[in-house]
Design a protein around this motif. Structure first.
Motif, PDB file in Angstrom:
ATOM      1  N   ASP A   1      -4.539  39.684  57.800  1.00  0.00           N
ATOM      2  CA  ASP A   1      -4.899  38.486  57.032  1.00  0.00           C
ATOM      3  C   ASP A   1      -6.262  38.612  56.359  1.00  0.00           C
ATOM      4  O   ASP A   1      -6.433  38.180  55.216  1.00  0.00           O
ATOM      5  N   LEU A   2      -7.241  39.174  57.042  1.00  0.00           N
ATOM      6  CA  LEU A   2      -8.570  39.331  56.448  1.00  0.00           C
ATOM      7  C   LEU A   2      -8.523  40.276  55.250  1.00  0.00           C
ATOM      8  O   LEU A   2      -9.149  40.010  54.217  1.00  0.00           O
TER       9      LEU A   2
ATOM     10  N   ARG B   1      -5.903  40.824  53.342  1.00  0.00           N
ATOM     11  CA  ARG B   1      -5.218  40.091  52.267  1.00  0.00           C
ATOM     12  C   ARG B   1      -6.153  39.083  51.610  1.00  0.00           C
ATOM     13  O   ARG B   1      -6.140  38.913  50.398  1.00  0.00           O
ATOM     14  N   TYR B   2      -6.950  38.421  52.409  1.00  0.00           N
ATOM     15  CA  TYR B   2      -7.936  37.469  51.905  1.00  0.00           C
ATOM     16  C   TYR B   2      -8.862  38.175  50.911  1.00  0.00           C
ATOM     17  O   TYR B   2      -9.100  37.686  49.808  1.00  0.00           O
ATOM     18  N   ASN B   3      -9.379  39.329  51.302  1.00  0.00           N
ATOM     19  CA  ASN B   3     -10.259  40.095  50.411  1.00  0.00           C
ATOM     20  C   ASN B   3      -9.527  40.534  49.148  1.00  0.00           C
ATOM     21  O   ASN B   3     -10.102  40.538  48.058  1.00  0.00           O
TER      22      ASN B   3
ATOM     23  N   TYR C   1      -7.055  38.905  47.655  1.00  0.00           N
ATOM     24  CA  TYR C   1      -6.902  37.748  46.764  1.00  0.00           C
ATOM     25  C   TYR C   1      -8.230  37.328  46.132  1.00  0.00           C
ATOM     26  O   TYR C   1      -8.260  36.891  44.987  1.00  0.00           O
ATOM     27  N   LEU C   2      -9.329  37.482  46.860  1.00  0.00           N
ATOM     28  CA  LEU C   2     -10.630  37.214  46.249  1.00  0.00           C
ATOM     29  C   LEU C   2     -10.892  38.187  45.102  1.00  0.00           C
ATOM     30  O   LEU C   2     -11.414  37.813  44.048  1.00  0.00           O
TER      31      LEU C   2
ATOM     32  N   CYS D   1      -4.677  32.750  43.105  1.00  0.00           N
ATOM     33  CA  CYS D   1      -5.243  33.688  44.082  1.00  0.00           C
ATOM     34  C   CYS D   1      -6.120  32.955  45.087  1.00  0.00           C
ATOM     35  O   CYS D   1      -6.112  33.272  46.277  1.00  0.00           O
TER      36      CYS D   1
ATOM     37  N   TYR E   1      -4.103  31.237  47.744  1.00  0.00           N
ATOM     38  CA  TYR E   1      -3.651  32.131  48.801  1.00  0.00           C
ATOM     39  C   TYR E   1      -4.729  32.351  49.855  1.00  0.00           C
ATOM     40  O   TYR E   1      -4.436  32.659  50.996  1.00  0.00           O
ATOM     41  N   THR E   2      -6.012  32.197  49.478  1.00  0.00           N
ATOM     42  CA  THR E   2      -7.085  32.427  50.427  1.00  0.00           C
ATOM     43  C   THR E   2      -7.404  31.203  51.250  1.00  0.00           C
ATOM     44  O   THR E   2      -8.087  31.310  52.267  1.00  0.00           O
ATOM     45  N   SER E   3      -6.926  30.051  50.828  1.00  0.00           N
ATOM     46  CA  SER E   3      -7.214  28.804  51.552  1.00  0.00           C
ATOM     47  C   SER E   3      -6.297  28.705  52.766  1.00  0.00           C
ATOM     48  O   SER E   3      -5.138  29.071  52.701  1.00  0.00           O
ATOM     49  N   PRO E   4      -6.831  28.154  53.861  1.00  0.00           N
ATOM     50  CA  PRO E   4      -5.959  27.963  55.017  1.00  0.00           C
ATOM     51  C   PRO E   4      -4.856  26.970  54.685  1.00  0.00           C
ATOM     52  O   PRO E   4      -5.075  26.013  53.952  1.00  0.00           O
TER      53      PRO E   4
END
Length: 187
Positions: free
Chosen positions: A149-150, A152-154, A156-157, A178, A181-184
């Motif tokens: 998840d981390l 993927r977060y990076n 999308y940022l 994008c 997708y990074t928001s909880p």
């Protein structure tokens, strides 16, 4: 890490101490926002790595080069920082091909490269159109393989940065997607 830098045999001990000292001075200036003062120390540390045995050189160069790159970016010398990052990318890719690809098939080079490519995308105004597209293509390839998840977060940022700062055609709806997708997700 600095302690490890200093523990060597007596014939090479002096150069390792010089590298550690130069790096520590440079990093100290960096964390205190004195980027111009940090540069000569980090450059000296990197130059000194060329005199140490090959078996140690890669780790030192990779670590120091990354910090030197960030320092150049903080001084407003983005083109220099981009060249340094390109050198780092080449260094890491070459080391992977020669030392890791066959012997360690599960080595996660993609995570390092995602960090480095992300830096390049954050400097879109200073890249050529071809460079921007090349790094974006590389990021998309890595993005398809991410499971954490981390990571993927990076990813999308990075995608948000690409779409919102692209000088050819900004794509704000995709940039916003994008970020979504990074928001909880709501519970």
């Amino acid at each position: 890490r600095q302690r490890q830098m200093c523990i060597r045999d007596s014939s090479t001990d002096n150069v390792y101490r010089k590298i550690a000292s130069a790096y520590t001075m440079g990093f100290s200036f960096y964390i205190h926002g004195q980027f111009d003062k940090a540069l000569p120390h980090l450059e000296n540390a990197l130059q000194l790595t060329k005199t140490i045995p090959e078996k140690d050189r890669y780790d030192y160069q990779r670590y120091i080069t990354l910090n030197l790159c960030f320092t150049y970016a903080q001084t407003g010398k983005e083109k220099e920082s981009i060249k340094i990052m390109e050198n780092l990318i080449n260094l890491v890719e070459q080391k992977y091909k020669t030392d890791y690809e066959k012997q360690r098939p599960f080595y996660k080079i993609e995570l390092y490269l995602l960090q480095y490519y992300s830096f390049m995308i954050s400097n879109l105004p200073y890249l050529t159109v071809e460079q921007a597209q090349d790094y974006w293509n590389r990021i998309q390839i890595i993005g398809k393989t991410l499971t954490n998840d981390l990571d993927r977060y990076n990813y999308y940022l990075c995608a948000n940065n690409y779409y919102s700062n692209n000088r050819i055609k900004k794509d704000y709806p995709r940039a916003i997607d994008c970020l979504l997708y990074t928001s909880p997700s709501p519970r």
